[in-house]
Design an enzyme around this catalytic site. Sequence first.
Site, short mmCIF file in Angstrom:
data_model
loop_
_atom_site.label_atom_id
_atom_site.label_comp_id
_atom_site.label_asym_id
_atom_site.label_seq_id
_atom_site.Cartn_x
_atom_site.Cartn_y
_atom_site.Cartn_z
N LYS A 1 5.08 2.07 -3.05
CA LYS A 1 5.20 3.47 -3.44
C LYS A 1 5.42 3.54 -4.93
CE LYS A 1 5.29 6.54 -0.90
NZ LYS A 1 4.28 7.54 -0.40
N LYS B 1 5.21 2.33 8.57
CA LYS B 1 4.00 3.02 9.01
C LYS B 1 2.86 2.04 9.24
CE LYS B 1 4.89 7.42 6.61
NZ LYS B 1 4.38 8.38 5.62
N THR C 1 -3.75 12.83 6.98
CA THR C 1 -2.34 12.96 7.36
C THR C 1 -2.16 14.07 8.38
OG1 THR C 1 -1.61 12.14 5.19
CG2 THR C 1 -0.01 13.38 6.50
N LYS D 1 0.85 -1.20 0.00
CA LYS D 1 0.00 0.00 0.00
C LYS D 1 0.88 1.24 0.00
CE LYS D 1 -3.88 2.25 0.67
NZ LYS D 1 -3.37 3.28 -0.24
N SER E 1 -6.56 5.43 4.69
CA SER E 1 -6.59 4.68 3.44
C SER E 1 -7.00 3.23 3.71
CB SER E 1 -5.21 4.70 2.77
OG SER E 1 -5.01 5.90 2.06
N ASN F 1 -0.66 20.57 1.41
CA ASN F 1 -1.82 19.83 1.90
C ASN F 1 -1.70 19.52 3.39
OD1 ASN F 1 -4.29 18.23 1.42
ND2 ASN F 1 -2.98 16.52 1.97
#
Length: 422
Positions: free
Chosen positions: A114, A102, A198, A78, A356, A229
Amino acid sequence: MNAVSVKSTAEQTDLLSATQHEIKHALSKLGYKEEVYELLKEPVRTLTVRIPIRMDDGSVQVFTGYRSQHNDAVGPTKGGVRFHPSVTENEVKALSIWMSLKCGIVDVPFGGGKGGIVCDPRAMSFLETERLSRGYVRAISQIVGPTKDIPAPDVFTNSQIMAWMTDEYSRIREFDSPGFITGKPIVLGGSNGRETATAMGVAICVEEAAKKKKLDLDGARVIIQGFGNAGGFLAQILNERGALIVGISDADGALYDKDGLDIDYLLERRDSFGTVTNLFSNTITNEELLECECDILVPAAISNQITEKNASNIKAEIVVEAANGPTTLEATKILTKRDVLLVPDILASSGGVTVSYFEWVQNNLGYYWSEEEVLEKLKKKIVTAFHNVIDTAKLHHVDNRLAAYIVGIRKMAEASTFRGWV
């Protein structure tokens, strides 16, 4: 990560090497043999693709893209997809490893992935960006999917790009597959709370760190390096909770006011790339901002910002890393020795992958939660992870960064061993 920066190959290699160094140390603390490190120090697969795109002027431009899958012993990989001119294979590899860590820290059943495309979306039209997004999915379609590898937004990508990618994947597979990607628009199966996830995760870490330091967040002076962001949403969240945002920065410079900045005013005037300081004449540099007076410092821009050269000049009691790798290993030692509470990146910025995961679960269930439910579940995950890292640091007598690596790598090492891979 919000500010634009073109990093050298040496810097990217350093990030990967530093990550591998900490993984080796963490596995050693857990008592694993060298072969486990040999498996986990690199992604199990990295795909390089070439994507030909017809540009608006009729010419064809060929773009290079990457997809890295670190380890899928725990579950599907992921991680986000970034569109940026400085994307490199080493960067994508390092970031996929960080995503694994993470996922381990917040205890979700994923490994790390990624992706990235070497491009500058700021110089591309809307239609060119769509063609590139779809072309990338066609190029990597054989190794991704809701049970294989699940992409998401990252630097210079957003919910619209995720929507194009979802549609392209559904066309290729000939069935609707919302669980293929996260960070989608709500109407296409996205999750409430994903856009701010986030920043919300960082804010929760800031609150827990303040409690740990017996610092009242109401009135606490906060500097946020980066105003895209994550940084923008974080400034808004902390401002609403009573913190005094005394400094912010973007790629062009920084603003500092000991009496506090007008965050609503700055957010209204920020452009789509998180830039606002170019509207002011009384700016300082990003480097100067890091050393300004504050209680809490949040590096939310780019890597290698706090180094052995300036770590002794950091005046904050708490440093919460919202960016990827903003503090070097040498600087970590200096801050720890000075009793600065450091919340490492792989913990502080894990809110995005947590929500997510929630989005993926909702897609699989076909049942969707309210924003209040999502934020409640997010807070529970982040608070548990925060205290797990702090307790692990005490147990093993290590700094918080290494403690986060120990927590993050444990589940993957166990799963790889149970599967008989090592």
